[in-house]
Design a protein around this motif. Structure first.
Motif, mmCIF file in Angstrom:
data_model
loop_
_atom_site.group_PDB
_atom_site.id
_atom_site.type_symbol
_atom_site.label_atom_id
_atom_site.label_comp_id
_atom_site.label_asym_id
_atom_site.label_seq_id
_atom_site.Cartn_x
_atom_site.Cartn_y
_atom_site.Cartn_z
ATOM 1 N N VAL A 1 13.650 9.957 -8.736
ATOM 2 C CA VAL A 1 13.084 9.626 -7.422
ATOM 3 C C VAL A 1 12.296 8.332 -7.569
ATOM 4 C CG1 VAL A 1 11.568 10.354 -5.550
ATOM 5 C CG2 VAL A 1 12.881 12.068 -6.819
ATOM 6 N N PRO A 2 12.665 7.258 -6.884
ATOM 7 C CA PRO A 2 11.952 5.999 -7.063
ATOM 8 C C PRO A 2 10.533 6.047 -6.525
ATOM 9 C CG PRO A 2 13.577 5.793 -5.309
ATOM 10 C CD PRO A 2 13.807 7.126 -5.951
ATOM 11 N N LEU A 3 9.652 5.289 -7.179
ATOM 12 C CA LEU A 3 8.294 5.079 -6.708
ATOM 13 C C LEU A 3 8.288 3.787 -5.910
ATOM 14 C CD1 LEU A 3 5.314 6.129 -6.921
ATOM 15 C CD2 LEU A 3 5.033 4.443 -8.755
ATOM 16 N N ALA A 4 7.826 3.858 -4.662
ATOM 17 C CA ALA A 4 7.868 2.709 -3.758
ATOM 18 C C ALA A 4 6.442 2.307 -3.411
ATOM 19 C CB ALA A 4 8.663 3.054 -2.500
ATOM 20 N N ILE A 5 5.951 1.257 -4.053
ATOM 21 C CA ILE A 5 4.564 0.833 -3.838
ATOM 22 C C ILE A 5 4.501 -0.112 -2.639
ATOM 23 C CG2 ILE A 5 4.628 -1.152 -5.431
ATOM 24 C CD1 ILE A 5 1.739 -0.191 -6.306
ATOM 25 N N GLU A 6 3.448 0.054 -1.858
ATOM 26 C CA GLU A 6 3.310 -0.669 -0.591
ATOM 27 C C GLU A 6 2.282 -1.786 -0.692
ATOM 28 O OE1 GLU A 6 1.927 0.143 4.052
ATOM 29 O OE2 GLU A 6 1.746 1.724 2.550
ATOM 30 N N PRO A 7 2.640 -3.024 -0.393
ATOM 31 C CA PRO A 7 1.636 -4.066 -0.212
ATOM 32 C C PRO A 7 0.776 -3.742 1.019
ATOM 33 C CG PRO A 7 3.804 -5.025 -0.589
ATOM 34 C CD PRO A 7 4.017 -3.559 -0.323
ATOM 35 N N GLU A 8 -0.516 -3.663 0.804
ATOM 36 C CA GLU A 8 -1.444 -3.217 1.846
ATOM 37 C C GLU A 8 -2.525 -4.273 2.029
ATOM 38 O OE1 GLU A 8 -2.973 -0.312 4.577
ATOM 39 O OE2 GLU A 8 -1.175 -0.122 3.349
ATOM 40 N N PRO A 9 -2.724 -4.806 3.248
ATOM 41 C CA PRO A 9 -3.764 -5.807 3.457
ATOM 42 C C PRO A 9 -5.123 -5.335 2.936
ATOM 43 C CG PRO A 9 -2.388 -5.633 5.410
ATOM 44 C CD PRO A 9 -1.963 -4.522 4.485
#
Length: 289
Positions: A152-160
């Motif tokens: 299951v891929p880990l999907a990191i989010e760019p967050e302001p």
């Protein structure tokens, strides 16, 4: 054009989870962005295994796909929003966040989720940028190992406002970690409008090779406020056309976490808006549900 739409449970917190899932299926959504939190699927509850099996059966019965999201505000600490983070000065606190993400990977595997979402957190006062990046890379290593084992891929989010705030920051993390296969990207379309130098449609194209999860809402330039569709500045047909061109097959999840008071109605108007935006691309309609 194929567009698999979902809606985030963090925008339906006034509903029981079973009711929220039924609502989304009835409205024609393809899936759900499931935030692990106390009011829905509590990742710290003693009956987690049984509840996860129940949710898996419910999703299967409704024909809903799922992404597991980990942005609950107070799931680990009732006094600190999103605390502790992967950047916390206390090693034990960082380990608690890492353990939560590892647990989220296990839940995602049980649910058949297509990704686990996360974010870096803000840099603590007095912490150098180099130290923050080192902490982030170290804290994510066990999560990426778990993701590799689970498939299951880990999907990191760019967050302001966070250490990892932009697409450029995502690529910096990839380089630090040696470009591990399980590491992917959560692209929030509103964040692109808010912060990125390129238009959202160009961000989609640039992110395509690493795209594992998509969040979508309206937003204005320079203002990090998730808005219902039509209340911001984004021109959505080019964004959706770019998304289709990437070949991305995961969920595109409406992200309105501050609008739970109107969640059921916004879920209805959001899917109508997005179907109309797809039609305006001139390339077909959203995939039937």
């Amino acid at each position: 054009m194929t567009l698999r739409l979902g809606y985030g449970t963090n925008g339906l917190t006034d509903l029981r989870l079973d009711d929220a899932l039924g609502l989304l299926a009835d409205l024609g959504y393809d899936g759900v962005g499931l935030t692990l939190d106390h009011m829905h699927l509590d990742p710290l509850a003693p009956d987690l295994a049984a509840r996860t099996r129940h949710v898996a059966r419910r999703l299967d019965g409704l024909g809903l796909g799922v992404t597991v999201e980990t942005g609950a505000r107070y799931v680990l600490d009732p006094r600190r929003k999103h605390g502790p983070s992967l950047l916390d000065p206390d090693p034990d606190a960082r380990a608690a966040r890492t353990a939560l993400l590892v647990r989220a990977v296990g839940i995602a595997s049980e649910l058949g989720a297509h990704a686990v979402h996360c974010f870096s957190g803000t840099t603590p006062p007095g912490t150098s940028t180099d130290t923050a990046w080192e902490r982030l890379a170290d804290a994510l290593a066990p999560v990426l190992d778990a993701a590799a084992r689970a498939g299951v891929p880990l999907a990191i989010e760019p967050e302001p406002g966070h250490l990892l705030a932009t697409l450029a920051d995502f690529h910096h993390l990839r380089t630090l970690l040696g470009d591990p296969e399980p590491l992917g990207l959560t692209l929030d379309i509103g964040h692109c409008q808010c912060l990125e130098p390129a238009p959202p449609a160009d961000c989609v194209k640039d992110a395509a090779p690493w795209l594992r999860h998509v969040q979508i809402e309206d937003m204005r330039r320079g203002v990090h406020e998730h808005l219902p569709f039509g209340d911001g500045e984004i021109d959505f047909p080019p964004v959706l056309e770019a998304l289709a061109a990437t070949g991305y097959t995961g969920l595109t999840v409406v992200e309105l976490p501050r609008h739970s008071h109107a969640g059921p109605e916004l879920a209805r108007t959001s899917i109508d808006f997005l179907h109309e935006a797809v039609r305006r691309t001139g390339k077909g309609a959203a995939a039937p549900c």
